[in-house]
Enzyme design. Structure first.
Site, mmCIF file in Angstrom:
data_model
loop_
_atom_site.group_PDB
_atom_site.id
_atom_site.type_symbol
_atom_site.label_atom_id
_atom_site.label_comp_id
_atom_site.label_asym_id
_atom_site.label_seq_id
_atom_site.Cartn_x
_atom_site.Cartn_y
_atom_site.Cartn_z
ATOM 1 N N SER A 175 40.326 49.418 36.222
ATOM 2 C CA SER A 175 40.225 50.831 35.870
ATOM 3 C C SER A 175 39.229 51.527 36.782
ATOM 4 O O SER A 175 38.215 50.938 37.168
ATOM 5 C CB SER A 175 39.701 50.989 34.425
ATOM 6 O OG SER A 175 40.493 50.259 33.510
ATOM 7 N N ASN A 177 33.393 54.722 39.079
ATOM 8 C CA ASN A 177 33.161 53.278 39.108
ATOM 9 C C ASN A 177 34.502 52.568 39.018
ATOM 10 O O ASN A 177 35.417 53.040 38.345
ATOM 11 C CB ASN A 177 32.298 52.885 37.903
ATOM 12 C CG ASN A 177 32.048 51.397 37.812
ATOM 13 O OD1 ASN A 177 31.703 50.743 38.805
ATOM 14 N ND2 ASN A 177 32.223 50.828 36.618
ATOM 15 N N HIS A 234 36.161 49.087 37.634
ATOM 16 C CA HIS A 234 35.835 48.016 36.691
ATOM 17 C C HIS A 234 37.068 47.118 36.524
ATOM 18 O O HIS A 234 38.174 47.618 36.309
ATOM 19 C CB HIS A 234 35.432 48.618 35.344
ATOM 20 C CG HIS A 234 35.043 47.579 34.332
ATOM 21 N ND1 HIS A 234 33.831 46.924 34.376
ATOM 22 C CD2 HIS A 234 35.714 47.078 33.279
ATOM 23 C CE1 HIS A 234 33.776 46.052 33.385
ATOM 24 N NE2 HIS A 234 34.893 46.132 32.699
ATOM 25 N N ASP A 236 30.450 51.393 31.341
ATOM 26 C CA ASP A 236 31.904 51.296 31.522
ATOM 27 C C ASP A 236 32.657 52.146 30.494
ATOM 28 O O ASP A 236 33.790 51.820 30.113
ATOM 29 C CB ASP A 236 32.373 49.827 31.437
ATOM 30 C CG ASP A 236 31.729 48.971 32.520
ATOM 31 O OD1 ASP A 236 31.537 49.475 33.640
ATOM 32 O OD2 ASP A 236 31.415 47.800 32.247
HETATM 33 C C1 GRF Z 1 35.246 44.069 41.775
HETATM 34 O O1 GRF Z 1 36.019 43.206 41.017
HETATM 35 C C2 GRF Z 1 34.938 45.309 40.997
HETATM 36 O O2 GRF Z 1 35.973 45.705 40.141
HETATM 37 C C3 GRF Z 1 33.755 44.870 40.176
HETATM 38 O O3 GRF Z 1 33.014 44.041 41.023
HETATM 39 C C4 GRF Z 1 33.855 43.496 42.012
HETATM 40 C C5 GRF Z 1 33.300 43.902 43.344
HETATM 41 O O4 GRF Z 1 33.936 43.259 44.419
HETATM 42 N N1 GRF Z 1 33.060 46.011 39.621
HETATM 43 P P1 GRF Z 1 33.613 43.714 45.889
HETATM 44 O O5 GRF Z 1 32.109 43.630 46.098
HETATM 45 O O6 GRF Z 1 34.130 45.110 46.078
HETATM 46 O O7 GRF Z 1 34.337 42.735 46.768
#
Ligand code: GRF
Length: 220
Positions: free
Chosen positions: A139, A110, A112, A148
């Site tokens: 991360s 994932n 985050h 997370d």
């Molecule tokens: C990103 O900031 C990611 O870290 C978080 O959600 C957002 C997703 O953006 N988990 P996208 O859909 O990839 O543009």
């Protein structure tokens, strides 16, 4: 040569991280085959991006399932049926049930938008600003049933500036995310990075701390 790693991506939103993965694949720096892009939201931009790239898609709404576990088991079962070896959560905005995650242990990552273990969950940019942090980041970690909270693989760090508000911070972090995620997936696709009983390993050695985006191992 190792065969391309079959990956599936789960996303709830616009899909810019998915786009970064596709771009890295197209540039020849990411040896993966996208077998599925799935979403809990039929309107997700990520699905449109996948369609445009000729990747099979699945939109599966949680509505109509008796509970979260039933939905997650169905969704993750369908992802398994796609033949994916690795599942990448890229903006998937749901907590996943442990029973659905269990068969994916060590095969699901994932991204985050915080320097975990700081700021699990939502509103990470706002929380970093409110705390007066000098630094923010993103991360990538292996996913466990703890939100997370799974073993950290790599981070991208950046200083917080005086002109940063929540929106600006998110916008400045995004390009780093777009480098971080493909770089980590590349190490997994190269069979260099894995989750062992002792923790995350790179080339068979246990990582003492998360990799840093500016380090050599994460260069695309
Ligand atoms: C990103 O900031 C990611 O870290 C978080 O959600 C957002 C997703 O953006 N988990 P996208 O859909 O990839 O543009």
């Amino acid at each position: 040569m190792t065969a391309p790693l079959r990956i599936a991506v789960l996303a709830s939103g616009r899909g810019s991280n998915l786009a970064a993965l596709i771009a890295a694949r197209d540039a020849g720096s990411l040896p993966v085959e996208f077998v599925l892009v799935a979403s809990d939201k039929a309107s997700a931009g990520a699905l449109r991006l996948a369609e445009a790239a000729g990747i099979p898609t699945l939109a599966l709404s949680p509505k109509g399932y008796p509970d979260r576990r039933a939905y997650d088991l169905d969704l993750f079962g369908r992802i398994a049926a796609s033949g994916a070896e690795l599942l990448v959560l890229a903006g998937f905005m749901r907590i996943v049930d442990g029973a659905a995650l269990a068969p994916w242990a060590g095969r699901i990552v994932n991204i985050h938008p915080s320097l975990l273990p700081k700021y699990r969950g939502l509103h990470t940019h706002r929380r970093a600003l409110e705390a007066g942090d000098a630094e923010h980041g993103a991360s990538v970690h292996f996913v466990t049933a703890e939100l997370d909270g799974g073993p950290l693989i790599a981070q991208a760090r950046m200083p917080i500036g005086s002109g940063d508000d929540e929106e600006r911070l998110a916008e400045r972090l995004l390009p780093l995310e777009h480098r971080l995620l493909p770089a980590v997936v590349r190490l997994i696709a190269g069979r260099r990075l894995a989750l062992a009983a002792t923790g995350v390993t790179l080339d068979g050695q246990r990582l003492a701390r998360p990799l840093n985006l500016s380090g050599d191992d994460l260069r695309l």
